[in-house]
Design a protein around this motif. Structure first.
Motif, short mmCIF file in Angstrom:
data_model
loop_
_atom_site.label_atom_id
_atom_site.label_comp_id
_atom_site.label_asym_id
_atom_site.label_seq_id
_atom_site.Cartn_x
_atom_site.Cartn_y
_atom_site.Cartn_z
N ASP A 315 74.71 -33.33 115.59
CA ASP A 315 74.24 -32.06 116.14
C ASP A 315 73.87 -32.13 117.62
O ASP A 315 73.80 -31.09 118.28
N LEU A 316 73.60 -33.31 118.13
CA LEU A 316 73.22 -33.41 119.54
C LEU A 316 74.35 -34.00 120.39
O LEU A 316 74.89 -33.33 121.26
N LEU A 317 74.73 -35.24 120.12
CA LEU A 317 75.73 -35.90 120.97
C LEU A 317 77.14 -35.34 120.76
O LEU A 317 77.81 -34.97 121.73
N SER A 318 77.60 -35.30 119.52
CA SER A 318 78.95 -34.81 119.27
C SER A 318 79.12 -33.37 119.71
O SER A 318 80.15 -33.00 120.30
N ALA A 319 78.11 -32.54 119.43
CA ALA A 319 78.19 -31.12 119.80
C ALA A 319 78.35 -30.95 121.31
O ALA A 319 79.10 -30.09 121.77
N ASP A 320 77.65 -31.79 122.08
CA ASP A 320 77.74 -31.68 123.53
C ASP A 320 79.02 -32.30 124.08
O ASP A 320 79.72 -31.70 124.90
N PHE A 321 79.34 -33.52 123.63
CA PHE A 321 80.50 -34.21 124.19
C PHE A 321 81.83 -33.56 123.81
O PHE A 321 82.80 -33.66 124.56
N MET A 322 81.88 -32.89 122.67
CA MET A 322 83.11 -32.20 122.27
C MET A 322 83.10 -30.73 122.69
O MET A 322 84.06 -30.00 122.41
N GLY A 323 82.03 -30.30 123.35
CA GLY A 323 81.94 -28.92 123.82
C GLY A 323 82.70 -28.70 125.11
O GLY A 323 83.11 -29.66 125.79
N LYS A 325 81.87 -27.68 128.13
CA LYS A 325 81.29 -28.07 129.41
C LYS A 325 81.60 -29.52 129.75
O LYS A 325 82.07 -29.83 130.85
N LEU A 326 81.37 -30.44 128.80
CA LEU A 326 81.65 -31.85 129.06
C LEU A 326 83.14 -32.16 129.00
O LEU A 326 83.62 -33.04 129.71
N GLN A 327 83.86 -31.45 128.15
CA GLN A 327 85.30 -31.69 128.06
C GLN A 327 86.04 -31.28 129.34
O GLN A 327 87.12 -31.77 129.62
#
Length: 354
Positions: A315-323, A325-327
């Motif tokens: 819910d924290l790392l995967s959600a952000d890194f696959m979102g 903005k980071l992609q």
């Protein structure tokens, strides 16, 4: 208001359960499993240290969990800014290391103790099994709660207010970081959906942290070893502050109303001091190396570890890194990875003392 009431009831029930079952950890244990008595063991000298611990941990917990809530006045730390994402990744690394380096090893040590019967505790890896079940149950709660919130959202009912139209702030949620993207929805509906995810994440994460916080407070409160308490207090202050920052960031993104924010900040801040006070009150009967205490605390730690590891990774790392903005930025991804490693590394280093 209904969700605030249910949250209060949930935490109240948990604290009552802890209070009921903890006194059963009596001191009737084999000779080799009784607490050691040495020059560091002194109930009289440990008492003022525990009182200092209660207030210092309370203050640092409040500072940690509240600080992200005041970042809206700082433009660079708005939820849609890159710096906020980096700070959030740092906090997620802390939560991940808490599960892997603090809670899970403690559970392994307790449930493999020689003070427990050979059968069944030494014949089956209960820590890994309970942590796995906890992660699966967390997934179920995460998924089902999101579905329920989404249906209320689709029906035009705001779960935060109990009815009526959505808050205007819902449509203005910043950059979406979630792993659920509904391209067939209008932007405002997509923002509503992501806001529901943030609210579910904040509540489930708070529950896992509260369980862990009560357990570590209970252990400190029941101990009379002044040599270990001194280092433990300092380590726990840093631990609660950084863990609170991670939770505070989730509460900020959840766009809760002031009352709900206060309730979540309050419960996070008081659970460790409550655990210390409970341990002090039960220090005559509660023995941390008795079979009942080892099994109860060990199983609670295992379940808490599974929840924290799931929340940090999914819910924290995967959600952000696959979102999106980071992609869309390799440079921002690298900075975020460094932040994760720093957070996880710093909290892992603290495992030496706490």
């Amino acid at each position: 208001m209904a969700s605030s009431s249910s949250l209060v009831k949930l935490f109240t029930i948990f604290l009552i359960i802890i209070s009921i079952f903890t006194p059963r950890a009596l001191s009737v244990v084999p000779e080799e499993c009784r607490a050691e008595t040495n020059s560091c063991t002194s109930k009289k000298r440990a008492l003022p240290l525990k009182i200092i611990a209660i207030f210092s941990i309370l203050i640092t917990s409040i500072i940690g969990v509240s600080s992200p809530l005041f970042t809206r006045s700082i433009p660079a730390l708005q939820p849609d800014k890159s710096l906020f994402v980096i700070v959030k990744c740092f906090a997620a690394g802390i939560i991940l290391a808490t599960g892997f380096m603090h809670v899970l090893p403690d559970s392994f040590d307790m449930l493999s103790s020689n003070c427990l019967d050979e059968n069944p505790w030494h014949k089956f890896p209960f820590t890994g099994f309970v942590a796995m079940l906890s992660a699966i149950v967390t997934l179920m709660v995460d998924s089902m709660a999101t579905s329920i919130y989404s249906r209320k959202c689709t029906a035009g009912v705001n779960p935060e207010t109990g009815g009526g139209q959505h808050d205007a702030a819902v449509a203005n949620v910043g950059q979406l970081h979630g792993h659920h993207h509904h391209h067939n929805l209008k932007p405002a509906d997509d923002a509503d959906q992501q806001l529901m995810r943030y609210r579910v994440i904040a509540m489930v994460l708070e529950l896992g942290i509260v369980v862990h916080s009560v357990v570590i407070g209970l252990s400190l409160g029941a101990s009379n070893n002044t040599c270990s308490i001194k280092g433990l207090v300092a380590a726990l202050c840093f631990h609660q502050m950084f863990e609170g920052m991670g939770l505070g960031g989730c509460i900020l993104q959840a766009e809760y109303k002031a009352l709900k924010k206060f309730i979540m900040v309050f419960f996070f801040s008081v659970t460790t001091p409550f655990g210390i006070a409970l341990g002090m009150a039960l220090s005559r009967t509660y023995k941390e190396n008795s079979p009942t205490a080892l099994t109860m605390v060990g199983l609670l730690n295992a379940s808490s570890a599974g929840l924290l590891i799931y929340m940090a990774l999914v819910d924290l790392l995967s959600a952000d890194f696959m979102g999106p903005k980071l992609q869309s930025s390799i440079k921002l991804q690298l900075k975020s990875y460094v932040a994760v490693l720093l957070g996880a590394g710093g909290m892992s280093l603290m495992a030496k003392w706490a």
